[in-house]
Design an enzyme around this catalytic site. Structure first.
Site, mmCIF file in Angstrom:
data_model
loop_
_atom_site.group_PDB
_atom_site.id
_atom_site.type_symbol
_atom_site.label_atom_id
_atom_site.label_comp_id
_atom_site.label_asym_id
_atom_site.label_seq_id
_atom_site.Cartn_x
_atom_site.Cartn_y
_atom_site.Cartn_z
ATOM 1 N N ARG A 40 -3.980 -8.627 -20.792
ATOM 2 C CA ARG A 40 -4.821 -8.076 -21.861
ATOM 3 C C ARG A 40 -3.975 -7.393 -22.932
ATOM 4 N NH1 ARG A 40 -9.990 -7.563 -21.030
ATOM 5 N NH2 ARG A 40 -10.236 -5.689 -22.290
ATOM 6 N N GLU A 70 2.933 -7.349 8.724
ATOM 7 C CA GLU A 70 3.214 -5.909 8.766
ATOM 8 C C GLU A 70 4.153 -5.479 7.631
ATOM 9 O OE1 GLU A 70 1.613 -3.680 10.833
ATOM 10 O OE2 GLU A 70 0.480 -5.525 11.142
ATOM 11 N N ASP A 106 -9.879 -0.164 -24.710
ATOM 12 C CA ASP A 106 -10.235 -0.162 -23.284
ATOM 13 C C ASP A 106 -10.239 1.259 -22.733
ATOM 14 O OD1 ASP A 106 -10.494 -2.868 -23.055
ATOM 15 O OD2 ASP A 106 -8.591 -3.201 -22.011
ATOM 16 N N PRO A 130 0.819 -1.224 0.000
ATOM 17 C CA PRO A 130 0.000 0.000 0.000
ATOM 18 C C PRO A 130 0.850 1.269 0.000
ATOM 19 C CG PRO A 130 -0.249 -1.211 2.089
ATOM 20 C CD PRO A 130 0.566 -2.067 1.179
HETATM 21 N N1 ADE Z 1 -0.859 -5.170 0.097
HETATM 22 C C1 ADE Z 1 -1.720 -4.752 1.039
HETATM 23 N N2 ADE Z 1 -2.478 -3.756 0.601
HETATM 24 C C2 ADE Z 1 -2.093 -3.504 -0.691
HETATM 25 C C3 ADE Z 1 -2.496 -2.571 -1.683
HETATM 26 N N3 ADE Z 1 -3.455 -1.685 -1.467
HETATM 27 N N4 ADE Z 1 -1.874 -2.615 -2.867
HETATM 28 C C4 ADE Z 1 -0.898 -3.511 -3.100
HETATM 29 N N5 ADE Z 1 -0.473 -4.398 -2.196
HETATM 30 C C5 ADE Z 1 -1.064 -4.413 -1.000
#
Ligand code: ADE
Length: 228
Positions: A154, A116, A169, A89
């Protein structure tokens, strides 16, 4: 195009890899996906690959050695070292432009985190391309890796039946509009009729109508795309 997925939960990919479009692409040798269980590179007798964080705090952290050593060993097999992508994330946000950029690569190694996250030294040593699929937190990178593979295949020549499909697309280089509405039989269902213009067979009129529908939908839902 080749993907090497490094994960602690390889079974998650089983059903997905058998999915029709990807399965066909794999059978036709257009795409190769190798899923590797990082526990194989554990030096622990219980095959542990995580540990408590220095400094304390909740959760567990993926240890540096099994990750680095799995990547290094996999990079030595076929097809060259490839580009290392870490799903996290904290990464740059995935969109069609990033997909198109990654699709230039012949091989991607996808690192799927859990818990984590990774020991910081994984990032320091491998300098991976860190990618997030959105501003939300998943339980691990596996679903994100599938999103990446799914959208990338794709773009591999020959994977889609109709070569022009991916070019058209939404969000692709040549198209900043959302898709127009599609209909199939029956002509009417519970009082909802198929728009008359689609039944007439006038291709020019149909194309104009679809273009207008795309524009109106984009203006209503995603005017930011029109600003681009
Ligand atoms: N791992 C945990 N959350 C994630 C996300 N939003 N994008 C990519 N990998 C992740």
């Amino acid at each position: 195009m080749r993907f090497d997925v490094l994960t602690l939960f390889p079974d998650i990919f089983d059903g997905y890899l058998g999915q029709s479009l990807l399965n066909k692409a794999i059978e036709r040798d257009l795409v190769k996906v190798a899923v590797h269980d990082m526990r194989r590179w554990s030096t622990d007798k219980h095959q542990k690959v995580d540990d408590r964080p220095y400094g304390g705090g909740p959760g567990m952290v993926l240890r540096v050695e099994p990750v680095i050593e799995s990547v290094e060993e996999i990079q030595q097999t076929d097809d060259g070292p490839g580009r290392v992508v870490m799903l996290t994330p904290q990464g740059r946000k995935l969109n069609q432009k990033v997909i198109e950029e990654l699709a230039q690569e012949r091989r991607l190694l996808l690192l799927c985190g859990r818990y984590e996250g990774f020991d910081q030294r994984v990032t320091d040593i491998l300098q991976p391309d860190e990618i997030s699929i959105g501003d939300f937190v998943l339980n691990g990178g596996e679903v994100a890796a599938m999103v990446l593979i799914d959208s990338m295949i794709r773009l591999v020549r020959g994977v889609l039946g109709d070569e022009s499909s991916a070019v058209d697309d939404s969000f692709s280089e040549g198209n900043r509009l959302l898709e127009f509405a599609q209909y199939t039989r029956p002509r009417e269902y519970r009082g909802h009729a198929v728009p008359e213009v689609l039944l007439g067979g006038n291709h020019e009129e149909i194309a104009r109508w679809r273009c207008e529908q795309s524009y109106l939908k984009t203006r209503e839902r995603r005017s930011d795309l029109l600003d681009e």
